[in-house]
Scaffold this active site. Sequence first.
Site, PDB file in Angstrom:
ATOM      1  N   GLY A  94       0.860  -1.196   0.000  1.00  0.00           N
ATOM      2  CA  GLY A  94       0.000   0.000   0.000  1.00  0.00           C
ATOM      3  C   GLY A  94       0.886   1.232   0.000  1.00  0.00           C
ATOM      4  N   TYR A 130       0.005   8.480  15.399  1.00  0.00           N
ATOM      5  CA  TYR A 130       1.161   7.582  15.608  1.00  0.00           C
ATOM      6  C   TYR A 130       2.472   8.319  15.800  1.00  0.00           C
ATOM      7  CZ  TYR A 130      -1.950   4.890  12.399  1.00  0.00           C
ATOM      8  OH  TYR A 130      -2.993   4.310  11.756  1.00  0.00           O
ATOM      9  N   CYS A 156      -9.046  22.495  16.305  1.00  0.00           N
ATOM     10  CA  CYS A 156      -9.178  22.868  17.702  1.00  0.00           C
ATOM     11  C   CYS A 156      -8.740  21.699  18.577  1.00  0.00           C
ATOM     12  CB  CYS A 156     -10.636  23.214  17.946  1.00  0.00           C
ATOM     13  SG  CYS A 156     -10.792  24.466  19.161  1.00  0.00           S
TER      14      CYS A 156
HETATM   15  N1  PLP Z   1      -2.315  -5.952   3.795  1.00  0.00           N
HETATM   16  C1  PLP Z   1      -2.887  -5.913   5.004  1.00  0.00           C
HETATM   17  C2  PLP Z   1      -3.643  -7.085   5.474  1.00  0.00           C
HETATM   18  C3  PLP Z   1      -2.786  -4.773   5.812  1.00  0.00           C
HETATM   19  O1  PLP Z   1      -3.353  -4.738   7.007  1.00  0.00           O
HETATM   20  C4  PLP Z   1      -2.052  -3.650   5.300  1.00  0.00           C
HETATM   21  C5  PLP Z   1      -1.931  -2.428   6.103  1.00  0.00           C
HETATM   22  O2  PLP Z   1      -2.447  -2.231   7.138  1.00  0.00           O
HETATM   23  C6  PLP Z   1      -1.487  -3.729   4.033  1.00  0.00           C
HETATM   24  C7  PLP Z   1      -1.619  -4.897   3.302  1.00  0.00           C
HETATM   25  C8  PLP Z   1      -0.717  -2.589   3.436  1.00  0.00           C
HETATM   26  O3  PLP Z   1       0.382  -2.281   4.203  1.00  0.00           O
HETATM   27  P1  PLP Z   1       1.427  -1.184   3.713  1.00  0.00           P
HETATM   28  O4  PLP Z   1       0.658   0.028   3.342  1.00  0.00           O
HETATM   29  O5  PLP Z   1       2.299  -0.963   4.906  1.00  0.00           O
HETATM   30  O6  PLP Z   1       2.142  -1.778   2.548  1.00  0.00           O
END
Ligand code: PLP
Length: 443
Positions: free
Chosen positions: A292, A334, A361
């Site tokens: 992601g 975070y 706020c």
């Molecule tokens: N796959 C699963 C099951 C996830 O929970 C996540 C992120 O929370 C991802 C893929 C994507 O992770 P990243 O954005 O760190 O690559």
Amino acid sequence: MDLHGTSIINDKGHLQIGGCDAVDLVSRFGTPLYVVDEALVRLRARQFNEAFQASGLKYQVAYASKAFSVMAMCVIAEQEGLSLDVVSDGELYTALQAGFPAQRIHFHGNNKTIAELDMALHADIGCFVVDNYYELELLNERAALQGKTANILLRITPGVEAHTHDYISTGQADSKFGFDLGNGSAEDAIIRASGYSHLSLLGVHSHIGSQIFEVEGFKLAVEKLSQFAIRMRDQHDIAFTVLNVGGGFGIRYTAEDSPLPVKEYIAAIADAVITNFNSAKYDIPEIWIEPGRSMVGDAGTTLYTVGSTKDIPGVRKYVAVDGGMTDNPRPALYQSKYHAILANRATDSNEETVSIAGKCCESGDMLIWDLELPKVNAGDVLAVFSTGAYNYAMASNYNRIRRPAVVFVKDGEADVVVERESLQQITCNDVVPARLQKTSLAK
Ligand code: PLP
């Protein structure tokens, strides 16, 4: 710090992304503005694909759309030959509306609703990543009602947890996700899953963490999953054709971050897969991953206009921008770190240390602590880097602040892919019931 992707500082001393001058983008589209370097997104997709092609393995690179789910991004994912991971009806709808092929969609989530399962079954998506016993039973039932057989992976917690430079081998039974490998529930679930008449078990899935800068955690996860696969074959005659090792590949937010090149992560995963399965004379399963952040994170830059400042002598200087935790909640959630420059005066020397505050706020609404910048004035354009993942996706309307627009830039062209929210949209779901309209207490 080096700039990302196609970003450069141009002759005017302005930040330029995808051939577009950031100051021009601000005058055309306003601020806050998410700017996505389309060429960099495509480059990342190609790097993942090429790394797998080099390994010779069968594979799918499923973009984890939770990082940034908009229709234009789904179109790019489709054009680059990616698959897509979704976790809600909203992400599924976005993908389908964008014309993304349903067969390449994988549905995740620890509590998919009946309506979501029905919608996904109706669309004939490629695979469900089943998280728990409740879902196994329910999906089988819902698939039967539609006269279908659903492809499934079971989500396993393999006892490996990785984050940035640390990875730890743990029992990890205390997770809301998946079937635990250590306490026998994964084995039990595999046996049960293979007995359902409307489910077709392809294999298992694991996701070990986020912002991972080392390959050891992935290697260990592959080892554990492959040993599990071999045991399931030997003891129960159940063979896996797919192994999904999730996402989590790290990116550079600040100079402190040193991610590996994409090909190194994939080569390590592929080597571990080949070694473990070959040694057991097991037909090597298809390998799926779910990047992601690493697909879109460093391709995103948020442009803000600087407004008020508050200088507390001997303490700190706050510089406020026209966005904040509403468009980027990660620092507040975070303590995530970001880097930024003045996009309109990118060649000026740094003169002061300031902290970038949002306009919400909430005292916790800070974007960056202790950032070196030239002397900042109201009206300057602040560019915060690496905001492509989990920023727009996590944006909110807190304080009824409108969500920014998103533009894709490439070769000097800028196209809006998400319009800035309007004030009308802020109240469009509000309803004032008739009984509240009847009388006024005000005298
Ligand atoms: N796959 C699963 C099951 C996830 O929970 C996540 C992120 O929370 C991802 C893929 C994507 O992770 P990243 O954005 O760190 O690559």
